[in-house]
Motif scaffolding. Structure first.
Motif, PDB file in Angstrom:
ATOM      1  N   LYS A   1     105.025  95.794 -72.039  1.00  0.00           N
ATOM      2  CA  LYS A   1     105.769  95.893 -70.799  1.00  0.00           C
ATOM      3  C   LYS A   1     106.806  97.019 -70.835  1.00  0.00           C
ATOM      4  CE  LYS A   1     104.139  92.457 -68.317  1.00  0.00           C
ATOM      5  NZ  LYS A   1     102.917  92.907 -67.665  1.00  0.00           N
ATOM      6  N   THR A   2     107.558  97.084 -71.909  1.00  0.00           N
ATOM      7  CA  THR A   2     108.627  98.087 -71.949  1.00  0.00           C
ATOM      8  C   THR A   2     108.068  99.421 -72.433  1.00  0.00           C
ATOM      9  OG1 THR A   2     109.202  97.675 -74.235  1.00  0.00           O
ATOM     10  CG2 THR A   2     110.243  96.256 -72.602  1.00  0.00           C
ATOM     11  N   HIS A   3     108.837 100.476 -72.172  1.00  0.00           N
ATOM     12  CA  HIS A   3     108.418 101.802 -72.620  1.00  0.00           C
ATOM     13  C   HIS A   3     108.285 101.856 -74.134  1.00  0.00           C
ATOM     14  CE1 HIS A   3     108.061 104.019 -69.021  1.00  0.00           C
ATOM     15  NE2 HIS A   3     109.282 103.735 -68.581  1.00  0.00           N
ATOM     16  N   GLU A   4     109.170 101.121 -74.821  1.00  0.00           N
ATOM     17  CA  GLU A   4     109.130 101.131 -76.281  1.00  0.00           C
ATOM     18  C   GLU A   4     107.828 100.517 -76.786  1.00  0.00           C
ATOM     19  OE1 GLU A   4     111.804 100.472 -74.525  1.00  0.00           O
ATOM     20  OE2 GLU A   4     113.184 102.037 -75.203  1.00  0.00           O
ATOM     21  N   GLU A   5     107.460  99.371 -76.154  1.00  0.00           N
ATOM     22  CA  GLU A   5     106.222  98.692 -76.570  1.00  0.00           C
ATOM     23  C   GLU A   5     105.003  99.585 -76.322  1.00  0.00           C
ATOM     24  OE1 GLU A   5     107.519  94.037 -75.773  1.00  0.00           O
ATOM     25  OE2 GLU A   5     106.646  95.228 -74.163  1.00  0.00           O
ATOM     26  N   ARG A   6     105.033 100.227 -75.159  1.00  0.00           N
ATOM     27  CA  ARG A   6     103.922 101.103 -74.811  1.00  0.00           C
ATOM     28  C   ARG A   6     103.824 102.257 -75.792  1.00  0.00           C
ATOM     29  NH1 ARG A   6     102.236 101.245 -68.876  1.00  0.00           N
ATOM     30  NH2 ARG A   6     102.280  99.023 -68.551  1.00  0.00           N
ATOM     31  N   ALA A   7     104.988 102.843 -76.110  1.00  0.00           N
ATOM     32  CA  ALA A   7     105.012 104.009 -76.986  1.00  0.00           C
ATOM     33  C   ALA A   7     104.442 103.687 -78.363  1.00  0.00           C
ATOM     34  CB  ALA A   7     106.439 104.533 -77.110  1.00  0.00           C
ATOM     35  N   GLN A   8     104.667 102.457 -78.796  1.00  0.00           N
ATOM     36  CA  GLN A   8     104.145 102.059 -80.095  1.00  0.00           C
ATOM     37  C   GLN A   8     102.618 102.131 -80.123  1.00  0.00           C
ATOM     38  OE1 GLN A   8     105.531  98.271 -81.389  1.00  0.00           O
ATOM     39  NE2 GLN A   8     106.789  99.224 -82.975  1.00  0.00           N
ATOM     40  N   ILE A   9     102.028 101.761 -79.005  1.00  0.00           N
ATOM     41  CA  ILE A   9     100.567 101.784 -78.922  1.00  0.00           C
ATOM     42  C   ILE A   9     100.060 103.199 -78.669  1.00  0.00           C
ATOM     43  CG2 ILE A   9      98.586 100.962 -77.576  1.00  0.00           C
ATOM     44  CD1 ILE A   9     100.358  98.462 -76.930  1.00  0.00           C
ATOM     45  N   LEU A  10     100.761 103.898 -77.769  1.00  0.00           N
ATOM     46  CA  LEU A  10     100.237 105.191 -77.298  1.00  0.00           C
ATOM     47  C   LEU A  10     100.555 106.368 -78.220  1.00  0.00           C
ATOM     48  CD1 LEU A  10     101.350 104.841 -73.573  1.00  0.00           C
ATOM     49  CD2 LEU A  10      99.012 104.674 -74.421  1.00  0.00           C
ATOM     50  N   GLN A  11     101.686 106.296 -78.919  1.00  0.00           N
ATOM     51  CA  GLN A  11     102.164 107.433 -79.711  1.00  0.00           C
ATOM     52  C   GLN A  11     102.233 108.702 -78.859  1.00  0.00           C
ATOM     53  OE1 GLN A  11     101.896 107.235 -83.741  1.00  0.00           O
ATOM     54  NE2 GLN A  11     102.503 105.215 -83.036  1.00  0.00           N
ATOM     55  N   PRO A  12     103.002 108.663 -77.773  1.00  0.00           N
ATOM     56  CA  PRO A  12     102.979 109.792 -76.838  1.00  0.00           C
ATOM     57  C   PRO A  12     103.820 110.989 -77.313  1.00  0.00           C
ATOM     58  CG  PRO A  12     104.485 108.115 -76.036  1.00  0.00           C
ATOM     59  CD  PRO A  12     103.926 107.595 -77.332  1.00  0.00           C
ATOM     60  N   THR A  13     103.354 112.148 -76.891  1.00  0.00           N
ATOM     61  CA  THR A  13     104.121 113.366 -77.119  1.00  0.00           C
ATOM     62  C   THR A  13     104.628 113.846 -75.770  1.00  0.00           C
ATOM     63  OG1 THR A  13     102.728 113.986 -78.974  1.00  0.00           O
ATOM     64  CG2 THR A  13     103.978 115.763 -77.919  1.00  0.00           C
ATOM     65  N   LEU A  14     105.920 114.211 -75.711  1.00  0.00           N
ATOM     66  CA  LEU A  14     106.431 114.797 -74.478  1.00  0.00           C
ATOM     67  C   LEU A  14     106.403 116.307 -74.657  1.00  0.00           C
ATOM     68  CD1 LEU A  14     107.839 114.197 -71.682  1.00  0.00           C
ATOM     69  CD2 LEU A  14     109.990 114.646 -72.875  1.00  0.00           C
ATOM     70  N   GLU A  15     105.642 116.982 -73.802  1.00  0.00           N
ATOM     71  CA  GLU A  15     105.566 118.442 -73.897  1.00  0.00           C
ATOM     72  C   GLU A  15     106.409 119.024 -72.776  1.00  0.00           C
ATOM     73  OE1 GLU A  15     101.809 120.119 -74.663  1.00  0.00           O
ATOM     74  OE2 GLU A  15     101.018 118.315 -75.628  1.00  0.00           O
ATOM     75  N   ILE A  16     107.362 119.893 -73.140  1.00  0.00           N
ATOM     76  CA  ILE A  16     108.263 120.418 -72.109  1.00  0.00           C
ATOM     77  C   ILE A  16     107.945 121.885 -71.812  1.00  0.00           C
ATOM     78  CG2 ILE A  16     110.145 118.785 -72.527  1.00  0.00           C
ATOM     79  CD1 ILE A  16     111.512 121.049 -74.142  1.00  0.00           C
ATOM     80  N   ASN A  17     108.215 122.248 -70.564  1.00  0.00           N
ATOM     81  CA  ASN A  17     107.935 123.598 -70.080  1.00  0.00           C
ATOM     82  C   ASN A  17     109.235 124.406 -70.110  1.00  0.00           C
ATOM     83  OD1 ASN A  17     107.412 125.875 -68.592  1.00  0.00           O
ATOM     84  ND2 ASN A  17     106.792 124.776 -66.706  1.00  0.00           N
TER      85      ASN A  17
END
Ligand code: ADP
Ligand code: MG
Length: 707
Positions: free
Chosen positions: A632-648
């Motif tokens: 539900k939370t962004h933290e929980e999601r991030a654990q599963i997804l391992q997302p990278t934030l790419e900035i311009n």
């Protein structure tokens, strides 16, 4: 008419016996050919001998009367004319037959009503045998008919045919031995079996005994077509013995009188019997009458040459077989002998499938017939499940039926049949898409979900790719509204390319403005736009098409990172953050977002977007999150997804952020939270945007502070 009667009486006189007309049955109205207008006249002598003649009637004679009285236009040949003569011989069923009789009567068939189907099939066989013999000998054909008569007062149902009949020996052996099929013996004795074998229904030698499911007494009168054959009566209560005696007044052919058990009286009701006949025996080759009324007026059009069946016939048949009131949008009439014998017709309904059709767990809705007799209304295994929107009929001589012919045995042959039909239908749809792309596009819109399901549920990669030929998408290379196939995409590919790119988004607008599509532009590759909910899952399952990899542009970005592919920044250095500024900003963002991201990077592939989220196997991750409502939370999601934030680093917001983070850390924090959240939304990883409304309100308040 009068003259015909006169000549009959003359014939009676010749027999030197007093004669009386015992029955006069008027010919029916509305029958197709004038030659069918006949009247049956029966003459009885004092010693019980009987003569029957079918006299052609000039239309002018009887039409007038018949037209005046609609109800009288019934056609029946069933009359009680038989009288017993001579001694009765008693027979016992053989020991094993007795046991079998019990099994047939008690448990072989799941529905009692099928006894009607079995007896009609036997009559049809008897007529077919007679026809075969007469044609072979070059003789004219008599009336060939099957009649049913119900009598609810007496509790009987009678079935009578004008077929080949049985001699005394045949009555004893064919009806006295279970599992001895006279029809199979007939076929075996033929030199040219091919023609007759598709028309003779019987093969197991048990169908007749199904009558004992409902009867406490079965009476058979039969007279063989063999010249000079007398008539006989066969009688049994099904308990182990039967009797045979010579009988007078037996008409050529066979008449079976079923005396119904008290709990089976329903089969003495005309309405009930009509339903059963319509269900199972509507396509029997010979005219069938119930209480004088013609029943089977529909033709078994699937057995005809495709070119001989017109649209109207198809529409009528479709409405019958699909129990529907619309019409077919596609019709495929498919007959073949290799690798299997198949006569089939398939329809796609004009109507859009309902949610019920889509979610139905059952297999196919196609009816299975064997030699025009219904085996199953919905033969689940004849087509793969995803083709369950197809209506129609399959008739195959090669189908292995079990004894009661009600069940298909899942066998290599059925699998083969399923494969052949699936391939043929796919080919048909591919052809249709070329013939009329617009019509096909509508079909795909209505029925595309089934194809996607087919790809996801099939295990065989080759079959997956076959079904995938039916998929259609919009493409970045084509104007909006125009659809293309994976095959067409392949033909537009540059030499050396090995990937088919796609992007799943809710609409073309969102797809074209997606950061991922923006990032892809630099590669100058065609991208398929997929708008349907299940496209992503479908393409993930498909993986490859024609040796080309199917790659989501979201995944491609990550793969490029792994390959360390460099995308050069074409903008002047003054228009973006310096390397040092970018490094510092990224460190700060990492700190602020904490466990919400696994990594923060700089990208030069974006133009109008400040940032994007990349995840390895984005499609699969998105699907996983949707299925597992846990994170539900962004933290929980991030654990599963391992997302990278790419900035311009060229984007105004990012540049501003770099300045703000020291001057106004509180506002900078709000901004980076929102940039992150926006990127997650664009990636389709946020289902519920409501929690961010509070932050947006704060941001808006800040934006208006100076005004
Ligand atoms: P099958 O139809 O599989 O041969 P049945 O038990 O239904 O087995 O019938 C047994 C046999 O009795 C048939 O093969 C046929 O020889 C004979 N028979 C049954 N009904 C008729 C009929 N109406 N006319 C002539 N023969 C019949
Ligand atoms: Mg039979």
């Amino acid at each position: 008419m009068a003259r015909a009667l006169q000549s009959l009486f003359r014939w009676g006189h010749y027999l030197r016996a007093p004669l009386r007309v015992s029955a006069l049955v008027a010919g029916p109205r509305g029958r197709p050919a004038r030659s069918f207008w006949r009247t049956t006249v029966q003459l009885e002598s004092s010693c019980g001998k009987l003569a029957t003649a079918s006299i052609p009637v000039a239309r002018t004679y009887s039409t007038q009367a018949a037209e005046n009285k609609e109800e009288e236009a019934l056609h029946s040949i069933i009359n009680s004319t038989e009288t017993m003569q001579g001694a009765t011989s008693k027979h016992e069923f053989q020991a094993e037959t007795k046991k079998l009789l019990d099994i047939v009567a008690r448990s072989l068939y799941s529905e009692k009503e099928v006894f009607i189907r079995e007896l009609i099939s036997n009559s049809s066989d008897a007529l077919e045998k007679l026809r075969h013999q007469l044609v072979r000998d070059g003789q004219a054909l008599p009336e060939m008919e099957i009649h049913l008569q119900t009598d609810s007062e007496k509790g009987t149902i009678i079935i009578q045919d004008t077929g080949i009949g049985m001699t005394q020996e045949e009555l004893v052996s064919n009806l006295g031995t279970i599992a001895r099929s006279g029809s199979k013996a007939f076929l075996d004795a033929l030199e040219n079996q091919a023609e007759a074998s598709s028309k003779i229904i019987g093969q197991f030698g048990v169908g007749f005994y199904s009558a004992f499911m409902v009867a406490n007494k079965v009476e058979v009168f039969s007279r063989s077509a063999a010249p000079g054959s007398p008539g006989y009566q066969w009688l049994s209560d099904g308990s182990g013995v039967f009797e045979v005696a010579e009988a007078a007044g037996v008409q050529p052919g066979t008449k079976i009188i079923i005396h119904l058990k008290s709990d089976c009286r329903e089969f003495a009701s005309e309405a009930r019997v009509r339903d059963v006949v319509t269900k199972y025996s509507n396509f029997v080759s010979f005219p069938l009458y119930l209480n004088g009324r013609r029943m089977n007026t529909l033709q078994a059009i699937w057995m005809m040459e495709a070119k001989d069946v017109d649209t109207e016939q198809h529409e009528e048949f479709y409405r019958y077989i699909a129990q529907a009131s619309d019409r077919p949008r596609y019709t495929l009439h498919y007959r073949t002998d290799v690798p299997l014998n198949i006569c089939s017709i398939f329809y796609v309904p004009e109507m859009k499938p309902s949610m019920f059709d889509v979610s139905r767990e059952l297999g196919s809705s196609v009816a299975l017939y064997s030699r025009k007799v219904l085996i199953q209304t919905k033969a689940a295994d004849i087509l793969p499940k995803w083709l369950r929107f197809i209506r129609g009929v399959v008739d195959s001589e090669d189908i292995p039926l079990n004894l009661s012919r009600e069940l298909l045995q899942e066998s290599a042959l059925i699998r083969k049949l399923r494969d052949v039909l699936q391939q043929r239908l796919i080919k048909f749809f591919v052809d249709q898409s070329k013939k009329d792309p617009e019509k096909y596009a509508k079909f795909f819109e209505d029925y595309g979900l089934f194809m996607r399901e087919g790809i996801v549920t099939t295990t065989d990669q080759e079959v997956k790719e076959d079904i995938a030929k039916l998929l259609r998408y919009e493409s970045s290379a084509l104007p909006a509204g125009q659809l293309t196939s994976l095959v067409d995409y392949g033909s537009r590919m540059q030499a050396g390319s090995r990937n088919i790119y796609y992007l799943c988004a809710p609409s073309r607008l969102l797809a074209e403005h997606s950061p991922y599509y923006e990032a892809m532009k630099q590669k100058n590759m065609e991208v398929l736009f997929c708008y349907e909910q299940f496209d992503e899952l479908t393409l993930l399952h498909l993986q490859e098409f024609d040796k080309k990899k199917l790659i989501s542009v979201e995944t491609d970005i990550v793969v490029d990172h792994y390959k360390e592919e460099k995308f050069e920044d074409t903008a002047p250095a003054t228009e973006r953050l310096s390397e040092k500024e970018a490094e510092d900003l990224m460190a700060w963002i990492r700190n602020v977002l904490g466990s919400r991201v696994t990594n923060v990077k700089v990208t030069f592939r974006l133009d109008t977007h400040p940032a994007m989220i990349t995840v390895l196997e984005m499609g699969a991750a998105r699907h996983f999150l949707r299925m597992q409502q846990l994170a539900k939370t962004h933290e929980e999601r991030a654990q599963i997804l391992q997302p990278t934030l790419e900035i311009n680093p060229r984007h105004a917001l990012i540049k501003k952020l770099s300045q703000l983070r020291e001057r106004e850390p509180e506002l900078a924090q709000l901004l980076v939270d929102q940039i992150y959240e926006n990127a997650m939304i664009t990636a389709g990883l946020v289902d519920d945007p409501r929690p961010m409304v509070g932050r947006l309100t704060q941001l808006l308040t800040r934006a208006l502070e100076k005004h």
